[in-house]
Design a protein around this motif. Structure first.
Motif, mmCIF file in Angstrom:
data_model
loop_
_atom_site.group_PDB
_atom_site.id
_atom_site.type_symbol
_atom_site.label_atom_id
_atom_site.label_comp_id
_atom_site.label_asym_id
_atom_site.label_seq_id
_atom_site.Cartn_x
_atom_site.Cartn_y
_atom_site.Cartn_z
ATOM 1 N N ALA A 89 0.573 -1.466 0.326
ATOM 2 C CA ALA A 89 -0.121 0.192 -0.229
ATOM 3 C C ALA A 89 0.612 1.505 0.051
ATOM 4 O O ALA A 89 0.310 2.194 -0.355
ATOM 5 C CB ALA A 89 -0.626 0.105 1.144
ATOM 6 N N ARG A 124 0.586 4.830 -2.511
ATOM 7 C CA ARG A 124 0.619 5.406 -2.512
ATOM 8 C C ARG A 124 1.245 6.712 -3.135
ATOM 9 O O ARG A 124 0.958 7.485 -3.390
ATOM 10 C CB ARG A 124 0.124 5.755 -0.565
ATOM 11 C CG ARG A 124 -0.123 7.052 -0.305
ATOM 12 C CD ARG A 124 0.420 6.935 1.377
ATOM 13 N NE ARG A 124 1.677 7.026 1.908
ATOM 14 C CZ ARG A 124 2.402 7.899 2.273
ATOM 15 N NH1 ARG A 124 1.997 9.074 1.347
ATOM 16 N NH2 ARG A 124 3.221 6.965 2.722
ATOM 17 N N LEU A 179 -3.020 4.984 2.899
ATOM 18 C CA LEU A 179 -3.774 4.025 2.304
ATOM 19 C C LEU A 179 -3.365 3.035 3.476
ATOM 20 O O LEU A 179 -1.421 2.857 3.313
ATOM 21 C CB LEU A 179 -2.862 4.187 1.128
ATOM 22 C CG LEU A 179 -3.450 2.752 0.022
ATOM 23 C CD1 LEU A 179 -5.010 2.744 0.455
ATOM 24 C CD2 LEU A 179 -3.076 2.768 -0.676
ATOM 25 N N ASP A 235 -1.908 -0.501 5.670
ATOM 26 C CA ASP A 235 -1.461 -1.847 4.698
ATOM 27 C C ASP A 235 -2.596 -2.354 4.082
ATOM 28 O O ASP A 235 -2.275 -3.497 3.417
ATOM 29 C CB ASP A 235 -0.351 -2.516 5.560
ATOM 30 C CG ASP A 235 0.603 -1.584 6.011
ATOM 31 O OD1 ASP A 235 1.067 -0.600 4.671
ATOM 32 O OD2 ASP A 235 1.164 -1.533 6.950
ATOM 33 N N ASP A 236 -3.172 -2.733 5.106
ATOM 34 C CA ASP A 236 -4.199 -3.897 4.189
ATOM 35 C C ASP A 236 -5.700 -3.224 3.666
ATOM 36 O O ASP A 236 -6.429 -4.085 2.982
ATOM 37 C CB ASP A 236 -5.723 -4.545 6.447
ATOM 38 C CG ASP A 236 -5.664 -3.390 6.421
ATOM 39 O OD1 ASP A 236 -6.224 -2.080 6.298
ATOM 40 O OD2 ASP A 236 -6.311 -3.882 7.699
ATOM 41 N N TYR A 237 -4.998 -2.417 3.312
ATOM 42 C CA TYR A 237 -6.407 -1.523 2.102
ATOM 43 C C TYR A 237 -7.661 -1.367 2.703
ATOM 44 O O TYR A 237 -8.973 -1.562 1.851
ATOM 45 C CB TYR A 237 -6.207 -2.535 0.722
ATOM 46 C CG TYR A 237 -5.386 -2.177 -0.124
ATOM 47 C CD1 TYR A 237 -4.870 -1.304 -0.691
ATOM 48 C CD2 TYR A 237 -4.033 -2.904 0.059
ATOM 49 C CE1 TYR A 237 -3.943 -1.386 -1.620
ATOM 50 C CE2 TYR A 237 -2.889 -2.777 -0.455
ATOM 51 C CZ TYR A 237 -2.368 -1.778 -1.380
ATOM 52 O OH TYR A 237 -1.170 -1.814 -2.192
ATOM 53 N N ARG A 238 -8.309 -1.668 3.813
ATOM 54 C CA ARG A 238 -8.935 -0.576 4.156
ATOM 55 C C ARG A 238 -9.481 0.280 4.616
ATOM 56 O O ARG A 238 -10.605 0.751 4.459
ATOM 57 C CB ARG A 238 -9.200 -1.948 5.833
ATOM 58 C CG ARG A 238 -9.627 -3.544 5.791
ATOM 59 C CD ARG A 238 -10.271 -3.901 4.942
ATOM 60 N NE ARG A 238 -9.891 -5.858 4.589
ATOM 61 C CZ ARG A 238 -10.988 -6.427 5.273
ATOM 62 N NH1 ARG A 238 -11.405 -5.994 6.304
ATOM 63 N NH2 ARG A 238 -10.638 -8.278 5.388
ATOM 64 N N ALA A 297 -8.665 4.325 3.469
ATOM 65 C CA ALA A 297 -7.884 5.348 2.307
ATOM 66 C C ALA A 297 -7.829 7.255 2.730
ATOM 67 O O ALA A 297 -9.652 7.081 2.935
ATOM 68 C CB ALA A 297 -8.130 4.898 1.069
ATOM 69 N N PHE A 352 -10.323 4.438 -6.113
ATOM 70 C CA PHE A 352 -9.962 3.637 -4.567
ATOM 71 C C PHE A 352 -10.907 2.617 -4.306
ATOM 72 O O PHE A 352 -10.577 2.032 -3.868
ATOM 73 C CB PHE A 352 -10.404 4.308 -3.827
ATOM 74 C CG PHE A 352 -9.257 5.801 -3.695
ATOM 75 C CD1 PHE A 352 -7.864 5.405 -3.288
ATOM 76 C CD2 PHE A 352 -9.156 6.912 -4.648
ATOM 77 C CE1 PHE A 352 -6.774 6.233 -3.339
ATOM 78 C CE2 PHE A 352 -7.645 7.798 -4.280
ATOM 79 C CZ PHE A 352 -6.868 7.567 -4.479
ATOM 80 N N MET A 381 -9.011 -0.839 -3.205
ATOM 81 C CA MET A 381 -9.904 -1.460 -2.336
ATOM 82 C C MET A 381 -9.736 -2.911 -1.988
ATOM 83 O O MET A 381 -9.982 -4.445 -0.988
ATOM 84 C CB MET A 381 -10.361 -0.445 -1.865
ATOM 85 C CG MET A 381 -9.286 0.555 -0.923
ATOM 86 S SD MET A 381 -10.233 2.596 -0.713
ATOM 87 C CE MET A 381 -10.472 1.754 1.362
ATOM 88 N N LYS A 413 -8.085 -5.910 -3.701
ATOM 89 C CA LYS A 413 -6.793 -5.487 -3.055
ATOM 90 C C LYS A 413 -7.280 -6.722 -1.627
ATOM 91 O O LYS A 413 -6.704 -7.717 -1.232
ATOM 92 C CB LYS A 413 -5.997 -5.399 -2.250
ATOM 93 C CG LYS A 413 -5.287 -4.729 -3.327
ATOM 94 C CD LYS A 413 -4.299 -4.881 -3.344
ATOM 95 C CE LYS A 413 -3.098 -4.518 -4.538
ATOM 96 N NZ LYS A 413 -2.130 -5.273 -5.041
ATOM 97 N N CYS A 414 -9.112 -6.685 -1.629
ATOM 98 C CA CYS A 414 -9.220 -7.424 0.186
ATOM 99 C C CYS A 414 -10.145 -8.528 -0.222
ATOM 100 O O CYS A 414 -9.431 -9.493 0.295
ATOM 101 C CB CYS A 414 -10.056 -6.527 0.272
ATOM 102 S SG CYS A 414 -10.001 -5.040 1.819
#
Length: 148
Positions: free
Chosen positions: A3, A7, A26, A28-31, A33, A62, A66, A69-70
């Motif tokens: 992330a 960013r 942003l 690290d877990d993309y939860r 931003a 976004f 997100m 990635k999640c």
């Protein structure tokens, strides 16, 4: 991609860089931003407030990124649709926060478990530092499991 790296790429990406858009955070877990759009002479419209295209641009990638990635590599994720509603003139720097929780991800996983597509709307308020809503942006994200 980490992330932190993404960013930095976003902050050097010409459509963001030259519009005054900065990804401030942003996770690290993309939860989560947070994105900022500063008001400057080069990104105002005719009546000297935020150009609407920049308000939409600051929110554009976004939700899709997100969610992708999640959920991970087993899913296809695309932007399907988008809309913006202007609420008040943007006369100051504005911010957009994006937060995705596990319940939403579980909902998407359940909806796509059998190979079906899921069309999910996400909404983001674009606000000034004082909390005034300048615009409301809605993005529809298409998700389905990859075919094996």
């Amino acid at each position: 991609m980490k992330a932190r790296t993404l960013r930095r790429i976003f902050n050097l990406w010409p459509p963001f860089l030259f519009a005054g858009i900065r990804v401030q955070r942003l996770d690290d877990d993309y939860r989560y931003a947070r994105v900022k759009l500063k008001l400057a002479w080069y990104n105002r419209n005719y009546v000297r407030v935020h150009f609407g295209g920049n308000l939409f641009s600051m929110t554009d990638p976004f939700w899709m990124i997100m969610v992708l990635k999640c959920l991970g590599d087993d899913y296809v994720v695309w932007d399907q649709a988008g809309e913006i509603r202007f609420v008040a003139p943007g006369r100051a720097d504005v911010f957009a926060d994006f937060r995705i929780d596990e319940a939403v991800l579980d909902e998407i996983r359940a909806a796509t478990a059998g190979g079906e597509k899921c069309l999910r709307w996400f909404e983001t308020d674009v606000r000034t530092a004082s909390g005034e809503v300048v615009a409301v942006v809605r993005k529809q994200v298409y998700v389905r499991r990859k075919r094996r």
